[in-house]
Write a protein that holds these residues in place. Sequence first.
Motif, PDB file in Angstrom:
ATOM      1  N   TYR A  12       0.808  -1.225   0.000  1.00 44.40           N
ATOM      2  CA  TYR A  12       0.000   0.000   0.000  1.00 44.40           C
ATOM      3  C   TYR A  12       0.838   1.271   0.000  1.00 44.40           C
ATOM      4  O   TYR A  12       0.420   2.280  -0.578  1.00 44.40           O
ATOM      5  CB  TYR A  12      -1.006  -0.008   1.152  1.00 44.40           C
ATOM      6  CG  TYR A  12      -2.134  -0.970   0.884  1.00 44.40           C
ATOM      7  CD1 TYR A  12      -2.989  -0.790  -0.200  1.00 44.40           C
ATOM      8  CD2 TYR A  12      -2.322  -2.087   1.680  1.00 44.40           C
ATOM      9  CE1 TYR A  12      -4.005  -1.678  -0.477  1.00 44.40           C
ATOM     10  CE2 TYR A  12      -3.341  -2.988   1.418  1.00 44.40           C
ATOM     11  CZ  TYR A  12      -4.173  -2.770   0.336  1.00 44.40           C
ATOM     12  OH  TYR A  12      -5.176  -3.665   0.068  1.00 44.40           O
ATOM     13  N   ARG A  13       2.003   1.238   0.600  1.00 44.56           N
ATOM     14  CA  ARG A  13       2.886   2.414   0.513  1.00 44.56           C
ATOM     15  C   ARG A  13       3.328   2.626  -0.940  1.00 44.56           C
ATOM     16  O   ARG A  13       3.422   3.761  -1.407  1.00 44.56           O
ATOM     17  CB  ARG A  13       4.087   2.250   1.440  1.00 44.56           C
ATOM     18  CG  ARG A  13       3.737   2.535   2.878  1.00 44.56           C
ATOM     19  CD  ARG A  13       4.976   2.748   3.751  1.00 44.56           C
ATOM     20  NE  ARG A  13       4.576   3.177   5.066  1.00 44.56           N
ATOM     21  CZ  ARG A  13       4.282   2.355   6.077  1.00 44.56           C
ATOM     22  NH1 ARG A  13       4.349   1.058   5.910  1.00 44.56           N
ATOM     23  NH2 ARG A  13       3.925   2.838   7.250  1.00 44.56           N
ATOM     24  N   GLN A  16       0.497   4.250  -2.678  1.00 42.20           N
ATOM     25  CA  GLN A  16       0.458   5.679  -2.357  1.00 42.20           C
ATOM     26  C   GLN A  16       1.413   6.474  -3.235  1.00 42.20           C
ATOM     27  O   GLN A  16       1.140   7.620  -3.580  1.00 42.20           O
ATOM     28  CB  GLN A  16       0.786   5.897  -0.877  1.00 42.20           C
ATOM     29  CG  GLN A  16      -0.316   5.449   0.038  1.00 42.20           C
ATOM     30  CD  GLN A  16       0.069   5.535   1.509  1.00 42.20           C
ATOM     31  OE1 GLN A  16       1.213   5.284   1.889  1.00 42.20           O
ATOM     32  NE2 GLN A  16      -0.903   5.867   2.350  1.00 42.20           N
ATOM     33  N   ARG A  17       2.537   5.860  -3.608  1.00 43.14           N
ATOM     34  CA  ARG A  17       3.533   6.519  -4.478  1.00 43.14           C
ATOM     35  C   ARG A  17       3.248   6.280  -5.962  1.00 43.14           C
ATOM     36  O   ARG A  17       3.997   6.747  -6.812  1.00 43.14           O
ATOM     37  CB  ARG A  17       4.942   5.984  -4.181  1.00 43.14           C
ATOM     38  CG  ARG A  17       5.471   6.220  -2.814  1.00 43.14           C
ATOM     39  CD  ARG A  17       6.940   5.791  -2.678  1.00 43.14           C
ATOM     40  NE  ARG A  17       7.254   4.482  -3.221  1.00 43.14           N
ATOM     41  CZ  ARG A  17       7.198   3.332  -2.547  1.00 43.14           C
ATOM     42  NH1 ARG A  17       6.817   3.326  -1.275  1.00 43.14           N
ATOM     43  NH2 ARG A  17       7.527   2.195  -3.135  1.00 43.14           N
ATOM     44  N   ARG A  18       2.209   5.492  -6.250  1.00 43.77           N
ATOM     45  CA  ARG A  18       1.894   5.069  -7.628  1.00 43.77           C
ATOM     46  C   ARG A  18       3.041   4.282  -8.240  1.00 43.77           C
ATOM     47  O   ARG A  18       3.314   4.378  -9.428  1.00 43.77           O
ATOM     48  CB  ARG A  18       1.526   6.255  -8.515  1.00 43.77           C
ATOM     49  CG  ARG A  18       0.292   6.976  -8.071  1.00 43.77           C
ATOM     50  CD  ARG A  18      -0.072   8.061  -9.046  1.00 43.77           C
ATOM     51  NE  ARG A  18      -0.834   9.084  -8.332  1.00 43.77           N
ATOM     52  CZ  ARG A  18      -1.332  10.139  -8.898  1.00 43.77           C
ATOM     53  NH1 ARG A  18      -1.158  10.333 -10.174  1.00 43.77           N
ATOM     54  NH2 ARG A  18      -1.991  11.014  -8.192  1.00 43.77           N
ATOM     55  N   ASP A  61      -5.388   9.577  -4.010  1.00 44.54           N
ATOM     56  CA  ASP A  61      -5.010   9.605  -2.599  1.00 44.54           C
ATOM     57  C   ASP A  61      -5.417   8.266  -1.993  1.00 44.54           C
ATOM     58  O   ASP A  61      -6.614   7.929  -2.001  1.00 44.54           O
ATOM     59  CB  ASP A  61      -5.705  10.754  -1.882  1.00 44.54           C
ATOM     60  CG  ASP A  61      -5.354  10.829  -0.417  1.00 44.54           C
ATOM     61  OD1 ASP A  61      -4.200  10.518  -0.043  1.00 44.54           O
ATOM     62  OD2 ASP A  61      -6.241  11.180   0.393  1.00 44.54           O
ATOM     63  N   VAL A  62      -4.449   7.495  -1.519  1.00 44.74           N
ATOM     64  CA  VAL A  62      -4.697   6.171  -0.947  1.00 44.74           C
ATOM     65  C   VAL A  62      -4.323   6.193   0.526  1.00 44.74           C
ATOM     66  O   VAL A  62      -3.252   6.676   0.892  1.00 44.74           O
ATOM     67  CB  VAL A  62      -3.870   5.083  -1.684  1.00 44.74           C
ATOM     68  CG1 VAL A  62      -4.004   3.733  -0.989  1.00 44.74           C
ATOM     69  CG2 VAL A  62      -4.273   4.990  -3.141  1.00 44.74           C
ATOM     70  N   ARG A  63      -5.222   5.656   1.352  1.00 45.03           N
ATOM     71  CA  ARG A  63      -4.962   5.500   2.778  1.00 45.03           C
ATOM     72  C   ARG A  63      -5.291   4.059   3.156  1.00 45.03           C
ATOM     73  O   ARG A  63      -6.239   3.484   2.620  1.00 45.03           O
ATOM     74  CB  ARG A  63      -5.844   6.453   3.588  1.00 45.03           C
ATOM     75  CG  ARG A  63      -5.505   7.913   3.330  1.00 45.03           C
ATOM     76  CD  ARG A  63      -6.580   8.871   3.803  1.00 45.03           C
ATOM     77  NE  ARG A  63      -7.948   8.575   3.424  1.00 45.03           N
ATOM     78  CZ  ARG A  63      -8.460   8.715   2.201  1.00 45.03           C
ATOM     79  NH1 ARG A  63      -7.711   9.118   1.198  1.00 45.03           N
ATOM     80  NH2 ARG A  63      -9.731   8.455   1.960  1.00 45.03           N
ATOM     81  N   TRP A  78      -8.641  -0.264   3.063  1.00 51.59           N
ATOM     82  CA  TRP A  78      -8.029   0.873   2.392  1.00 51.59           C
ATOM     83  C   TRP A  78      -9.101   1.712   1.716  1.00 51.59           C
ATOM     84  O   TRP A  78     -10.195   1.225   1.426  1.00 51.59           O
ATOM     85  CB  TRP A  78      -6.920   0.445   1.444  1.00 51.59           C
ATOM     86  CG  TRP A  78      -7.268  -0.407   0.263  1.00 51.59           C
ATOM     87  CD1 TRP A  78      -7.495  -1.753   0.251  1.00 51.59           C
ATOM     88  CD2 TRP A  78      -7.367   0.016  -1.092  1.00 51.59           C
ATOM     89  NE1 TRP A  78      -7.731  -2.179  -1.027  1.00 51.59           N
ATOM     90  CE2 TRP A  78      -7.665  -1.128  -1.870  1.00 51.59           C
ATOM     91  CE3 TRP A  78      -7.225   1.248  -1.730  1.00 51.59           C
ATOM     92  CZ2 TRP A  78      -7.837  -1.060  -3.255  1.00 51.59           C
ATOM     93  CZ3 TRP A  78      -7.394   1.311  -3.107  1.00 51.59           C
ATOM     94  CH2 TRP A  78      -7.691   0.170  -3.841  1.00 51.59           C
ATOM     95  N   ALA A  80      -9.603   4.994  -1.221  1.00 49.65           N
ATOM     96  CA  ALA A  80      -8.980   5.732  -2.320  1.00 49.65           C
ATOM     97  C   ALA A  80      -9.906   6.845  -2.779  1.00 49.65           C
ATOM     98  O   ALA A  80     -11.109   6.633  -2.944  1.00 49.65           O
ATOM     99  CB  ALA A  80      -8.665   4.802  -3.486  1.00 49.65           C
TER     100      ALA A  80
END
Length: 155
Positions: A12-13, A16-18, A61-63, A78, A80
Amino acid sequence: MHPNAQLIETFYRAFQRRDAEAMAACYATDVVFEDPAFGELRGADAGDMWRMLCARAKDLDVRFSAVQADDTAGRAHWEADYLFARTGRPVHNRIDATFRFRDGLIVEHRDRFDLWAWSRQALGLPGLLLGWSPLVRNTVRAQARSGLTQFQSKR
């Protein structure tokens, strides 16, 4: 923290950075991915789906949260926020993911979300009126698969 929980966080990190390459590196070569939009994808198709989504993402934006894992299975929640490329409409998607692991890699990844809620946001009025129907579900899946095939043919 369990190494498989760290693997989920790494995945997932990277999202977040694509960084779709880092995401795909978390998968075994014979991974099985499934979600309501794409259905079931196997092997390289799963990594290519993330490559396509990261390449097309606008204002992504992903959390993620609630990461849990043991030697064989894991889960995470998660969310998005992004603009749906086809319509330009904003989407906030809430997803619950489950994972299975083998040899330090993800061998199964299943994302669950409310496709009707997604279609109301992504498609507007047609999604509101018909997003619950098999017709819209099948159309969304066919378009997602077609987009993946087109993306793969250009690589």
